[in-house]
Design an enzyme around this catalytic site. Structure first.
Site, mmCIF file in Angstrom:
data_model
loop_
_atom_site.group_PDB
_atom_site.id
_atom_site.type_symbol
_atom_site.label_atom_id
_atom_site.label_comp_id
_atom_site.label_asym_id
_atom_site.label_seq_id
_atom_site.Cartn_x
_atom_site.Cartn_y
_atom_site.Cartn_z
ATOM 1 N N GLY A 124 19.020 93.146 76.627
ATOM 2 C CA GLY A 124 18.565 93.852 77.738
ATOM 3 C C GLY A 124 20.492 93.698 78.984
ATOM 4 C CB SER A 126 21.283 99.988 79.704
ATOM 5 O OG SER A 126 22.200 99.647 79.108
ATOM 6 C CB SER A 162 15.615 99.822 72.068
ATOM 7 O OG SER A 162 16.971 100.642 72.481
ATOM 8 C CD GLU A 246 23.812 98.609 70.841
ATOM 9 O OE1 GLU A 246 25.071 97.654 71.515
ATOM 10 O OE2 GLU A 246 23.507 99.137 71.370
ATOM 11 C CD GLU A 362 30.168 112.722 76.279
ATOM 12 O OE1 GLU A 362 29.393 112.016 76.595
ATOM 13 O OE2 GLU A 362 30.081 114.265 76.754
HETATM 14 C C1 LIG Z 1 17.345 105.306 72.509
HETATM 15 C C2 LIG Z 1 18.276 104.803 72.691
HETATM 16 C C3 LIG Z 1 17.950 103.371 72.821
HETATM 17 C C4 LIG Z 1 18.893 102.280 73.783
HETATM 18 N N1 LIG Z 1 17.807 100.912 73.827
HETATM 19 C C5 LIG Z 1 19.266 100.370 74.831
HETATM 20 C C6 LIG Z 1 18.881 99.047 74.620
HETATM 21 O O1 LIG Z 1 17.897 98.157 73.824
HETATM 22 N N2 LIG Z 1 19.290 98.074 75.399
HETATM 23 C C7 LIG Z 1 19.987 98.995 77.073
HETATM 24 O O2 LIG Z 1 20.958 97.887 77.372
HETATM 25 N N3 LIG Z 1 20.604 99.615 76.753
HETATM 26 C C8 LIG Z 1 20.003 101.112 75.904
HETATM 27 N N4 LIG Z 1 20.336 101.993 75.419
HETATM 28 C C9 LIG Z 1 20.899 102.772 76.606
HETATM 29 C C10 LIG Z 1 22.286 102.991 76.578
HETATM 30 O O3 LIG Z 1 22.986 101.948 76.200
HETATM 31 C C11 LIG Z 1 22.940 103.927 77.786
HETATM 32 O O4 LIG Z 1 21.800 104.914 77.950
HETATM 33 C C12 LIG Z 1 24.380 104.970 77.416
HETATM 34 O O5 LIG Z 1 25.688 103.127 77.174
HETATM 35 C C13 LIG Z 1 25.031 105.281 78.251
HETATM 36 O O6 LIG Z 1 24.377 104.809 79.730
HETATM 37 P P1 LIG Z 1 24.114 105.639 80.375
HETATM 38 O O7 LIG Z 1 22.461 106.314 80.252
HETATM 39 O O8 LIG Z 1 23.924 105.071 81.699
HETATM 40 O O9 LIG Z 1 24.045 107.590 81.383
HETATM 41 P P2 LIG Z 1 25.550 107.245 81.821
HETATM 42 O O10 LIG Z 1 26.930 106.206 81.859
HETATM 43 O O11 LIG Z 1 25.214 107.873 83.764
HETATM 44 O O12 LIG Z 1 26.486 108.483 81.579
HETATM 45 C C14 LIG Z 1 26.255 109.747 82.231
HETATM 46 C C15 LIG Z 1 27.450 110.989 81.614
HETATM 47 O O13 LIG Z 1 28.604 110.548 82.659
HETATM 48 C C16 LIG Z 1 29.434 111.117 80.768
HETATM 49 N N5 LIG Z 1 30.245 109.417 81.637
HETATM 50 C C17 LIG Z 1 30.411 108.036 81.790
HETATM 51 N N6 LIG Z 1 31.166 108.015 82.089
HETATM 52 C C18 LIG Z 1 32.045 108.557 81.663
HETATM 53 C C19 LIG Z 1 33.608 108.187 82.018
HETATM 54 N N7 LIG Z 1 34.626 107.603 81.209
HETATM 55 N N8 LIG Z 1 34.441 109.354 80.731
HETATM 56 C C20 LIG Z 1 33.175 110.552 80.957
HETATM 57 N N9 LIG Z 1 32.449 110.373 80.392
HETATM 58 C C21 LIG Z 1 31.558 109.265 80.476
HETATM 59 C C22 LIG Z 1 28.179 109.763 79.215
HETATM 60 O O14 LIG Z 1 28.777 110.177 78.069
HETATM 61 C C23 LIG Z 1 27.641 110.319 79.693
HETATM 62 O O15 LIG Z 1 27.452 111.963 79.220
HETATM 63 C C24 LIG Z 1 19.533 103.047 74.784
HETATM 64 C C25 LIG Z 1 19.544 104.420 74.928
HETATM 65 C C26 LIG Z 1 18.759 104.483 74.014
HETATM 66 C C27 LIG Z 1 19.038 106.612 74.508
#
Ligand SMILES: Cc1cc2nc3c(=O)[nH]c(=O)nc-3n(C[C@H](O)[C@H](O)[C@H](O)COP(=O)(O)OP(=O)(O)OC[C@H]3O[C@@H](n4cnc5c(N)ncnc54)[C@H](O)[C@@H]3O)c2cc1C
Length: 378
Positions: A124, A126, A162, A246, A362
């Protein structure tokens, strides 16, 4: 068991013999629930025979030996398609964290439950407003008044968690500091039982039609202070120590799976009378580069090195190889992705997530540029 078995080549041979003799083939249930059940069944059998305990420390229920032994188990089990790579990967992400951060008696009690398939755990981290910028998380844990420092009360929401709907426990990041605490020192981790009152888990539909991840809500959830992982404020360091797993070692068995899918693609292309062209060569090269890199990481871990930001390279290679494989499926098997109800379609759609989970592509490139190449900010 002889000490000889701790030698990787002997271990692999003995494990293969055992797997040949013990039929753990999955049944016909290809639902996510079916995959989780099958994973638990396989882990139980491996644990009872000792295999899933090798490479883990004895004080946490393991049988010791180098970490490379557990990588061999994952590779053989997932490469034979006895378990799916997703649920399997949680082991390699969460067990090392528990071993390093939980109180020894808690790790000794809990880690065997994960290794034996008795339980599934989730991560847990995100939140709706905190993904790449994880340090901005707002789920809050406060000491319960009059509890003598013995109980924390947690409120907030996690997302993309997940397998939470199948999980018994969660490694949870919370905010504990006050407004004056520097951000990275205000984060504290807990190991939370998901059946605690006040926790609601809601699966989310994905575009590949598998409810893999969930929203998890925490409303006045009381957690005993003994479930804190490390000390107050250690949560950021815990995350920095967990994420390299991870982004690297948890993929070793996924690579075995991708190789098995590459073999299936070769078979299908041949069956359709097409020649094996240069696209296939590029996929093979990408997979092989990934495997070589990942192998080096496994060896570094086995030699006792701490994994760090260099694992962002593994993550970039994994995402690139996986997406290239499924892009090639799309190009060479007309309709397999767009029209047919085949596993290729589900896998193609899921491969799009490879540049997101575990930290986006990224963000991994930023880490490589700043922390490995020292190229400065932005
Ligand atoms: C299949 C799957 C399983 C997952 N499982 C888990 C889980 O079990 N537990 C958990 O905690 N999380 C989980 N996640 C979440 C995952 O860790 C996040 O989706 C990921 O860290 C990105 O965060 P966000 O989705 O909030 O995107 P954001 O951080 O909002 O990013 C949006 C876009 O902006 C870009 N961006 C953001 N910051 C920057 C920067 N500084 N420079 C350049 N580009 C940037 C990103 O690359 C992306 O393209 C999972 C995600 C997926 C897809």
């Amino acid at each position: 068991m002889t000490n000889d078995l701790y030698e990787p080549a002997n271990f692999r041979t003995a494990l293969r013999d055992w797997l040949d003799e013990n039929d753990l083939s999955p049944g016909d249930d290809h639902s996510l629930q079916g995959h989780i059940r099958q994973f638990a069944r396989v882990q139980r059998a491996l644990y009872d025979a000792g295999w899933s305990r090798y490479g883990w420390p004895e004080h946490a229920g393991g049988l010791g030996g180098p970490a490379i032994l557990r990588a061999i188990v994952g590779e053989e089990v997932v490469g034979r398609r006895l378990a799916e790579p997703g649920p399997y990967s949680m082991l390699e992400v969460l067990a090392p964290t528990m071993i390093d951060y939980a109180k020894p008696e808690l790790a000794a009690e809990m880690v065997p439950k994960l290794l034996s398939g008795e339980e599934q755990w989730c991560q847990g981290f995100s939140e709706p407003g905190s993904g790449s910028d994880l340090a901005s998380l707002t789920t809050r844990a406060v000491l319960k008044p009059d509890s003598g420092g013995g109980t924390y009360v947690i409120n907030g929401q996690k997302v993309w968690t997940s397998f939470a709907q199948f999980s018994h426990r969660c490694v949870l990041l919370t905010r504990t500091g006050d407004a004056d605490t520097p951000n990275h020192q205000a984060i504290t981790a807990f190991f939370v039982d998901l059946d605690t009152p006040g926790i609601s888990v809601r699966p989310l539909r994905t575009m590949h039609d598998v409810d893999e991840f969930c929203e998890v809500y925490f409303d006045d959830v009381e957690v005993d202070a003994s479930r804190m992982l490390g000390k107050p404020g250690d949560g950021w360091q815990l995350a920095m120590d967990l994420l390299p797993y991870e982004r690297s070692t948890c993929f070793w068995q996924r690579i075995a799976y991708l190789y098995s899918r590459f073999d299936s693609l070769v078979d299908e292309v041949k069956r359709q009378g097409q020649s094996i062209d240069s696209d296939m060569g590029e996929v093979y090269l990408a997979l092989h580069t990934l495997r070589c890199r990942s192998r080096a990481t496994q060896h570094r871990l086995a030699e006792g090195h701490k994994l760090g930001p260099d694992t962002s390279i593994d993550k970039v290679l994994l995402a690139g190889a996986e997406q290239r494989l499924y892009d090639t499926v799309r190009d060479l098997l007309p309709g397999a992705i767009e029209l047919d109800d085949t596993p290729w379609r589900t896998e193609y759609l899921y491969s799009r997530a490879a540049t997101i989970y575990g930290g986006t592509a990224e963000v991994q490139r930023n880490i490589i540029a700043r922390r490995l190449l020292d190229l400065g900010k932005e």
